[in-house]
Write a protein that holds these residues in place. Structure first.
Motif, short mmCIF file in Angstrom:
data_model
loop_
_atom_site.label_atom_id
_atom_site.label_comp_id
_atom_site.label_asym_id
_atom_site.label_seq_id
_atom_site.Cartn_x
_atom_site.Cartn_y
_atom_site.Cartn_z
N PRO A 369 0.81 -1.23 0.00
CA PRO A 369 0.00 0.00 0.00
C PRO A 369 0.84 1.27 0.00
N TRP A 370 1.96 1.24 0.72
CA TRP A 370 2.80 2.43 0.78
C TRP A 370 3.47 2.70 -0.56
N LEU A 371 3.90 1.65 -1.23
CA LEU A 371 4.56 1.83 -2.53
C LEU A 371 3.58 2.34 -3.58
N VAL A 372 2.37 1.80 -3.58
CA VAL A 372 1.35 2.27 -4.53
C VAL A 372 0.97 3.71 -4.22
N LEU A 373 0.84 4.04 -2.92
CA LEU A 373 0.52 5.41 -2.54
C LEU A 373 1.64 6.36 -2.99
N ALA A 374 2.89 5.93 -2.85
CA ALA A 374 4.01 6.76 -3.29
C ALA A 374 3.94 7.01 -4.80
N ALA A 375 3.58 5.97 -5.56
CA ALA A 375 3.47 6.12 -7.01
C ALA A 375 2.35 7.09 -7.37
N LEU A 376 1.20 6.96 -6.71
CA LEU A 376 0.08 7.88 -6.97
C LEU A 376 0.46 9.31 -6.60
N ALA A 377 1.10 9.48 -5.45
CA ALA A 377 1.50 10.82 -5.01
C ALA A 377 2.53 11.43 -5.95
N THR A 378 3.42 10.60 -6.53
CA THR A 378 4.39 11.10 -7.50
C THR A 378 3.68 11.63 -8.74
N GLY A 379 2.72 10.85 -9.25
CA GLY A 379 1.97 11.31 -10.41
C GLY A 379 1.19 12.58 -10.12
N ALA A 380 0.59 12.65 -8.94
CA ALA A 380 -0.16 13.85 -8.57
C ALA A 380 0.76 15.06 -8.41
N THR A 381 1.95 14.84 -7.87
CA THR A 381 2.90 15.93 -7.68
C THR A 381 3.35 16.50 -9.02
N VAL A 382 3.67 15.61 -9.96
CA VAL A 382 4.09 16.06 -11.29
C VAL A 382 2.95 16.81 -11.98
N THR A 383 1.74 16.30 -11.85
CA THR A 383 0.58 16.97 -12.46
C THR A 383 0.36 18.34 -11.84
N MET A 384 0.48 18.43 -10.52
CA MET A 384 0.29 19.72 -9.86
C MET A 384 1.33 20.72 -10.33
N PHE A 385 2.55 20.27 -10.46
CA PHE A 385 3.60 21.19 -10.94
C PHE A 385 3.30 21.65 -12.37
N SER A 386 2.73 20.76 -13.18
CA SER A 386 2.40 21.13 -14.56
C SER A 386 1.24 22.12 -14.62
N LEU A 387 0.43 22.19 -13.56
CA LEU A 387 -0.69 23.13 -13.52
C LEU A 387 -0.26 24.55 -13.16
N GLN A 388 1.02 24.72 -12.84
CA GLN A 388 1.53 26.03 -12.48
C GLN A 388 1.18 27.07 -13.55
#
Length: 407
Positions: A369-388
């Motif tokens: 669960p922690w590894l999958v959560l890390a992967a999801l959070a990575t994708g969300a972080t990259v997307t958020m940065f792209s929304l700048q």
């Protein structure tokens, strides 16, 4: 009208509400099993069904958001919840529990679909748009402090079996909160606004805002995950002392209750999307650190877990105020109430997903669960940065000249 004249009664109303909710939190399931005599296997599905039944509320609120003051909707929500919890003292069978729980769930969903529109409407003409971050931080600190204090009292109620008095106390806090909200100054009624074209179709075409909702759903999942996953992980998968669960969760609550305004000041040089991307990066580090905890020697495990929670706390401190402020700044002024109502689905979906997400993945291995959560959070972080870029113009636009106070 001064910020303080509005914030003081609004903050008091929020504190009273959250204090009562915090008191009821440890008692919630135990009340139905000990007072109504319902089986635990029945209580869970009934409360879940009530929560699911309340899901359409933000859409309905969004449809009428521009026609009615958000403060009036919040008062109605408090009265609904107060009446529902008063009625809990009389329920005794599955049908009555379901009906009353649905009223309480609808009231709660109505509250959160409207409350942040009230906060957004506190902007004064010409103020710095980032001043809103401090207001959301103050609201978050009040919320966490009151819930934490209430939970301590609720723990005493569990110890002494004060189940029915706690339910009535919670009902009373909703009613007191509604009375305090009547003290929040109201603006003079404004002429009816011109009809907003597009309705929900405009929102569905707003790709940056839809991505913001998707990203924040992942971040909300990260925030909720600590309460769902950490107790099970520490007790079942790690050679950590069981007493560590309480201090870990309590320390995080204390930080959220005291540190959000400091976090807002520290990330002020960053734009809101950049600040949220930083929060996402901290959540990635937290998830990876906890995934690796199964490899940490027992003698070093306690300090390791405490250090890992620093990443979580940093993420939550940044995310809590900035996410609400950005959701308001990114919404078109003429449809702000509708956008903010729909934005609350981030937290609704995260609450629904978190238990199944954790238990299904945990069955495949405690670190999964922690590894999958890390992967999801990575994708969300990259997307958020792209929304700048897409959100930059909306974020820099001052709130108040185009958005009248709606409280």
């Amino acid at each position: 009208m001064s910020d303080r004249r509005r914030l003081f009664p609004l903050g008091c109303a929020l504190a009273v509400d959250m204090l009562g909710s915090g008191v009821f939190l440890p008692v919630s399931i135990l009340y139905f099993t000990n007072v109504t005599g319902l089986r635990l296997s029945m209580v869970g599905p009934l409360l879940s069904a009530a929560a699911i039944a309340s899901l359409p509320v933000p859409l309905i609120v969004g449809h009428f958001a521009e026609r009615y003051r958000p403060l009036d909707r919040v008062i109605i929500a408090q009265l609904m919840q107060g009446a529902a919890f008063a009625a809990f003292g009389w329920v005794h069978d599955p049908v009555s529990v379901l009906v009353v729980a649905m009223v309480a769930a609808v009231g709660q969903r109505l509250f959160w679909s409207s409350f942040f529109s009230v906060v957004a409407g506190l902007a004064s003409p010409g103020e710095d748009s980032r001043h809103a971050d401090r207001r959301y931080a103050a609201a978050g600190m009040i919320q966490m402090a009151a819930i934490g204090g209430g939970a301590l009292l609720g723990g005493l109620a569990v110890t002494y079996g004060w189940y029915r008095p706690i339910v009535y106390l919670n009902a009373a806090t909703f009613l007191v909160s509604a009375l305090l909200l009547l003290l929040v100054p109201r603006d003079a009624p404004t002429p009816a606004a011109e009809p907003v074209s597009g309705g929900y179709r405009a929102l569905l075409r707003d790709r940056p805002y839809l991505l913001l909702i998707g990203v924040n759903t992942v971040f909300a999942l990260c925030s909720i995950f600590v309460g769902v996953a950490v107790p099970v992980y520490l007790v079942d998968a790690l050679p950590a002392p069981h007493w560590l669960v309480g201090p870990l969760l309590t320390a995080n609550t204390v930080l959220l209750a005291s540190g959000q305004r400091l976090a807002v000041r520290l990330v002020r040089p960053l734009s809101r999307p950049q600040g949220l991307a930083l929060a996402g990066a901290f959540w990635v580090l937290w998830a990876l650190a906890y995934a690796a905890a199964i490899r940490v020697p027992g003698v070093a495990l306690v300090p390791y877990l405490l250090l890992g929670m620093v990443f979580f706390a940093a993420a939550d401190l940044i995310h809590a105020p900035l996410s609400n402020a950005l959701s308001a700044a990114a919404a078109p002024p003429a449809q702000r109430g509708r956008y903010l109502a729909v934005y609350q689905y981030c937290f609704a979906f995260a609450n629904i997903l978190a238990p199944t997400f954790f238990t299904a993945l945990y069955a495949r291995g405690p670190a999964i669960p922690w590894l999958v959560l890390a992967a999801l959070a990575t994708g969300a972080t990259v997307t958020m940065f792209s929304l700048q870029g897409p959100l930059a113009a909306r974020e820099k636009a001052p709130d108040s000249p185009t958005v009248p106070s709606t409280a």
